[in-house]
Write a protein that holds these residues in place. Structure first.
Motif, mmCIF file in Angstrom:
data_model
loop_
_atom_site.group_PDB
_atom_site.id
_atom_site.type_symbol
_atom_site.label_atom_id
_atom_site.label_comp_id
_atom_site.label_asym_id
_atom_site.label_seq_id
_atom_site.Cartn_x
_atom_site.Cartn_y
_atom_site.Cartn_z
ATOM 1 N N GLY A 64 4.469 63.136 57.281
ATOM 2 C CA GLY A 64 4.688 61.833 57.896
ATOM 3 C C GLY A 64 4.425 61.860 59.385
ATOM 4 O O GLY A 64 5.346 61.775 60.202
ATOM 5 N N MET A 65 3.159 61.974 59.746
ATOM 6 C CA MET A 65 2.792 62.035 61.162
ATOM 7 C C MET A 65 2.601 60.631 61.727
ATOM 8 O O MET A 65 2.125 59.733 61.047
ATOM 9 N N VAL A 66 2.968 60.463 62.991
ATOM 10 C CA VAL A 66 2.693 59.248 63.743
ATOM 11 C C VAL A 66 2.052 59.702 65.061
ATOM 12 O O VAL A 66 2.684 60.406 65.851
ATOM 13 N N ARG A 67 0.798 59.292 65.267
ATOM 14 C CA ARG A 67 0.057 59.748 66.458
ATOM 15 C C ARG A 67 -0.374 58.558 67.296
ATOM 16 O O ARG A 67 -0.800 57.537 66.769
ATOM 17 N N TRP A 68 -0.282 58.731 68.615
ATOM 18 C CA TRP A 68 -0.796 57.747 69.564
ATOM 19 C C TRP A 68 -1.626 58.521 70.583
ATOM 20 O O TRP A 68 -1.092 59.197 71.443
ATOM 21 N N ALA A 69 -2.946 58.458 70.426
ATOM 22 C CA ALA A 69 -3.862 59.254 71.250
ATOM 23 C C ALA A 69 -3.487 60.726 71.093
ATOM 24 O O ALA A 69 -3.502 61.248 69.971
ATOM 25 N N ASP A 70 -3.098 61.418 72.169
ATOM 26 C CA ASP A 70 -2.813 62.850 72.056
ATOM 27 C C ASP A 70 -1.331 63.148 71.842
ATOM 28 O O ASP A 70 -0.939 64.322 71.786
ATOM 29 N N ASP A 71 -0.496 62.118 71.722
ATOM 30 C CA ASP A 71 0.935 62.319 71.466
ATOM 31 C C ASP A 71 1.228 62.112 69.986
ATOM 32 O O ASP A 71 0.795 61.112 69.407
ATOM 33 N N PHE A 72 1.976 63.017 69.379
ATOM 34 C CA PHE A 72 2.335 62.795 67.977
ATOM 35 C C PHE A 72 3.656 63.445 67.611
ATOM 36 O O PHE A 72 4.118 64.396 68.255
ATOM 37 N N ILE A 73 4.274 62.881 66.580
ATOM 38 C CA ILE A 73 5.473 63.449 65.975
ATOM 39 C C ILE A 73 5.233 63.512 64.472
ATOM 40 O O ILE A 73 4.339 62.848 63.945
ATOM 41 N N VAL A 74 6.024 64.327 63.786
ATOM 42 C CA VAL A 74 5.964 64.410 62.324
ATOM 43 C C VAL A 74 7.393 64.311 61.801
ATOM 44 O O VAL A 74 8.255 65.099 62.202
ATOM 45 N N LEU A 75 7.657 63.341 60.941
ATOM 46 C CA LEU A 75 8.973 63.195 60.338
ATOM 47 C C LEU A 75 8.984 63.902 58.983
ATOM 48 O O LEU A 75 8.069 63.702 58.176
ATOM 49 N N THR A 76 9.988 64.723 58.757
ATOM 50 C CA THR A 76 10.054 65.525 57.537
ATOM 51 C C THR A 76 11.453 65.453 56.931
ATOM 52 O O THR A 76 12.392 64.951 57.547
ATOM 53 N N LYS A 77 11.570 65.990 55.712
ATOM 54 C CA LYS A 77 12.856 65.953 55.018
ATOM 55 C C LYS A 77 13.729 67.159 55.309
ATOM 56 O O LYS A 77 14.871 67.218 54.848
ATOM 57 N N GLY A 78 13.197 68.109 56.050
ATOM 58 C CA GLY A 78 13.990 69.276 56.394
ATOM 59 C C GLY A 78 13.297 70.120 57.439
ATOM 60 O O GLY A 78 12.098 69.939 57.725
ATOM 61 N N PRO A 79 13.999 71.077 58.039
ATOM 62 C CA PRO A 79 13.416 71.900 59.101
ATOM 63 C C PRO A 79 12.272 72.792 58.614
ATOM 64 O O PRO A 79 11.329 73.054 59.364
ATOM 65 N N GLN A 80 12.335 73.259 57.357
ATOM 66 C CA GLN A 80 11.257 74.119 56.861
ATOM 67 C C GLN A 80 9.948 73.333 56.750
ATOM 68 O O GLN A 80 8.878 73.823 57.121
ATOM 69 N N GLU A 81 10.041 72.098 56.255
ATOM 70 C CA GLU A 81 8.844 71.265 56.158
ATOM 71 C C GLU A 81 8.284 70.977 57.559
ATOM 72 O O GLU A 81 7.066 70.931 57.753
ATOM 73 N N ALA A 82 9.175 70.808 58.531
ATOM 74 C CA ALA A 82 8.730 70.571 59.909
ATOM 75 C C ALA A 82 7.982 71.786 60.455
ATOM 76 O O ALA A 82 6.979 71.649 61.158
ATOM 77 N N GLU A 83 8.463 72.978 60.123
ATOM 78 C CA GLU A 83 7.766 74.198 60.553
ATOM 79 C C GLU A 83 6.399 74.302 59.892
ATOM 80 O O GLU A 83 5.416 74.723 60.522
ATOM 81 N N GLU A 84 6.318 73.914 58.626
ATOM 82 C CA GLU A 84 5.027 73.934 57.935
ATOM 83 C C GLU A 84 4.050 72.958 58.600
ATOM 84 O O GLU A 84 2.861 73.271 58.759
ATOM 85 N N ALA A 85 4.559 71.808 58.987
ATOM 86 C CA ALA A 85 3.714 70.830 59.674
ATOM 87 C C ALA A 85 3.230 71.384 61.010
ATOM 88 O O ALA A 85 2.067 71.197 61.399
ATOM 89 N N TYR A 86 4.117 72.088 61.705
ATOM 90 C CA TYR A 86 3.750 72.685 62.986
ATOM 91 C C TYR A 86 2.617 73.689 62.812
ATOM 92 O O TYR A 86 1.623 73.672 63.557
ATOM 93 N N HIS A 87 2.750 74.561 61.831
ATOM 94 C CA HIS A 87 1.740 75.609 61.636
ATOM 95 C C HIS A 87 0.401 75.017 61.195
ATOM 96 O O HIS A 87 -0.670 75.498 61.608
ATOM 97 N N LEU A 88 0.433 73.954 60.380
ATOM 98 C CA LEU A 88 -0.817 73.310 59.974
ATOM 99 C C LEU A 88 -1.487 72.658 61.184
ATOM 100 O O LEU A 88 -2.697 72.814 61.392
ATOM 101 N N ALA A 89 -0.706 71.936 61.976
ATOM 102 C CA ALA A 89 -1.264 71.291 63.164
ATOM 103 C C ALA A 89 -1.804 72.335 64.138
ATOM 104 O O ALA A 89 -2.879 72.151 64.717
ATOM 105 N N GLU A 90 -1.081 73.420 64.290
ATOM 106 C CA GLU A 90 -1.510 74.494 65.190
ATOM 107 C C GLU A 90 -2.861 75.055 64.762
ATOM 108 O O GLU A 90 -3.762 75.275 65.590
ATOM 109 N N SER A 91 -3.030 75.262 63.456
ATOM 110 C CA SER A 91 -4.277 75.801 62.930
ATOM 111 C C SER A 91 -5.433 74.822 63.110
ATOM 112 O O SER A 91 -6.522 75.191 63.559
ATOM 113 N N LEU A 92 -5.203 73.552 62.772
ATOM 114 C CA LEU A 92 -6.257 72.543 62.880
ATOM 115 C C LEU A 92 -6.678 72.322 64.321
ATOM 116 O O LEU A 92 -7.873 72.211 64.628
ATOM 117 N N LEU A 93 -5.707 72.252 65.208
ATOM 118 C CA LEU A 93 -6.028 72.040 66.619
ATOM 119 C C LEU A 93 -6.751 73.251 67.196
ATOM 120 O O LEU A 93 -7.630 73.110 68.055
#
Length: 396
Positions: free
Chosen positions: A230-259
């Motif tokens: 559940g990402m919400v991005r505005w230009a270069d600013d973004f957040i990801v809403l998740t159902k738990g901290p582990q899912e948030a970490e997974e989102a972080y690692h995916l974004a880190e890899s893609l970027l």
């Protein structure tokens, strides 16, 4: 897309005058390498518009070097500002007017900034939807020096693929991307360090940079959506809403890899409110797009409130007569409140009421300078009513 080249529409006189109307509204006194201000430019507007028109039409328009201007921040560091000429601001705005509708195809469930028909309120609504669906954790992500780190070769390849059918337009955009900084020898080493390396980056605040940012980050959007985040991005600013901290970490690692594949880096994941990239509970609160979100609702972030109060003080102290004071205050207060009309004033009502008091107190003191005395104990509501200004705490 387009039938034929978009260049003729960009160089259309009506479009150029429309672009000039936007540029001149900035009331910016900064000057590019040619030393021409907006007011100087306006005095010979017909001549300048004709020069820009001809250059764009015949493919000879060249974007000038950018003036590097470091702005000192509160923490002692510097923020890089690259100042284009007024002519280039006009050319970029005219180009933006024509090509921005073409970016409607970049709309997605997660991208909201600088897209046709999309407003800040839409991003806020999406955040509420994600939260109400049970996503109670938030990954706040911050890309390190995004605009200074955009790979120009990658961006040019994206633009060439998108506008392969319109060579003149691509060449104009390519020249805008490849603009360079003017001489920096007058800057200190610390100041020079905040500007991008030669051949890298796009100007932050540049007329076309928000569109370029959306194109460049499209792979991030697609991957996050396809993986169910559940990402919400505005230009270069973004957040990801998740159902738990582990899912948030997974989102972080995916974004880190893609970027990383785009030559970009996230700030390292931390665990305190001071960290630029962190994971937190929605209920504990976070700032995004100048707004404060928490379990109580949404309202202007503290930095926006502070900036509002500072502007009210400046209007009060700089007004040269009573009419100017009342006009400027009314326009600013009404515009500021209107930009937050989607905020519920019942959330942190005391904050909204305190802003009413700030405006009322400054109006009373400002009016006293011009011998227009209001009773010192007059309530804010009465001050606003007497002057015909809408109270900040009044719901829309």
């Amino acid at each position: 897309m387009y039938s034929g080249s978009a260049i003729r529409r960009i160089a259309n006189v009506h479009n150029l005058y429309s672009a000039w109307g936007t540029v001149r509204q900035a009331k910016d006194t900064s000057k590019g390498t040619d030393g021409v201000s907006i007011s100087d430019f306006g005095r010979k507007i017909r001549h300048h518009i004709e020069c820009v028109r001809r250059g764009i039409l015949d493919g000879t328009y060249e974007f000038s070097e950018l003036v590097p201007f470091p702005i000192q921040k509160d923490d002692g560091g510097y923020r890089p500002l690259s100042i284009p000429t007024v002519s280039d601001r006009l050319a970029m705005r005219a180009t933006y007017n024509v090509i921005s509708p073409d970016f409607a195809d970049l709309k997605s469930p997660c991208s909201f900034g600088y897209l046709p028909g999309v407003k800040l309120e839409d991003a806020v609504r999406r955040i509420h939807q994600l939260h109400e669906s049970g996503r109670t954790y938030v990954l706040e992500a911050d890309i390190q020096r995004f605009f200074d780190s955009v790979g120009r070769e990658k961006l040019l390849a994206i633009l060439q693929k998108r506008y392969h059918h319109d060579r003149p337009l691509f060449e104009l955009l390519a020249r805008a991307v490849q603009v360079v900084l003017a001489d920096q020898s007058h800057l200190t080493e610390e100041q020079r360090a905040v500007f991008p390396r030669p051949g890298v980056g796009i100007p932050q605040g540049g007329g076309l940079s928000p569109l370029f940012a959306n194109l460049y980050l499209l792979p991030l959007d697609n991957a996050m959506v396809s993986n169910g985040f559940g990402m919400v991005r505005w230009a270069d600013d973004f957040i990801v809403l998740t159902k738990g901290p582990q899912e948030a970490e997974e989102a972080y690692h995916l974004a880190e890899s893609l970027l990383g594949e785009l030559g970009l880096r996230l700030h390292l994941l931390g665990d305190s409110a001071k960290d630029k990239t962190r994971i937190c509970r929605y209920s504990s609160g976070f700032d995004f797009l100048g707004l404060r979100f928490d379990s109580e609702g949404v309202r202007p972030a503290r930095e926006k409130v502070n900036a509002f109060q500072a502007r009210v003080r400046r209007i009060t102290s700089s007004a040269s007569n009573l009419r100017e004071l009342l006009t400027e205050m009314s326009l600013y207060v009404s515009g500021w409140r209107g930009s937050y009309k989607f905020c519920d004033t019942n959330v942190k009502l005391s904050m909204w009421q305190s802003l009413d008091e700030v405006v009322a107190d400054h109006l009373k003191s400002g009016m006293a300078r011009f011998d227009a005395i209001l009773p010192p104990d007059l309530a804010p509501a009465a001050v606003f009513a007497a002057l015909g200004i809408r109270q900040i705490s009044t719901p829309y």
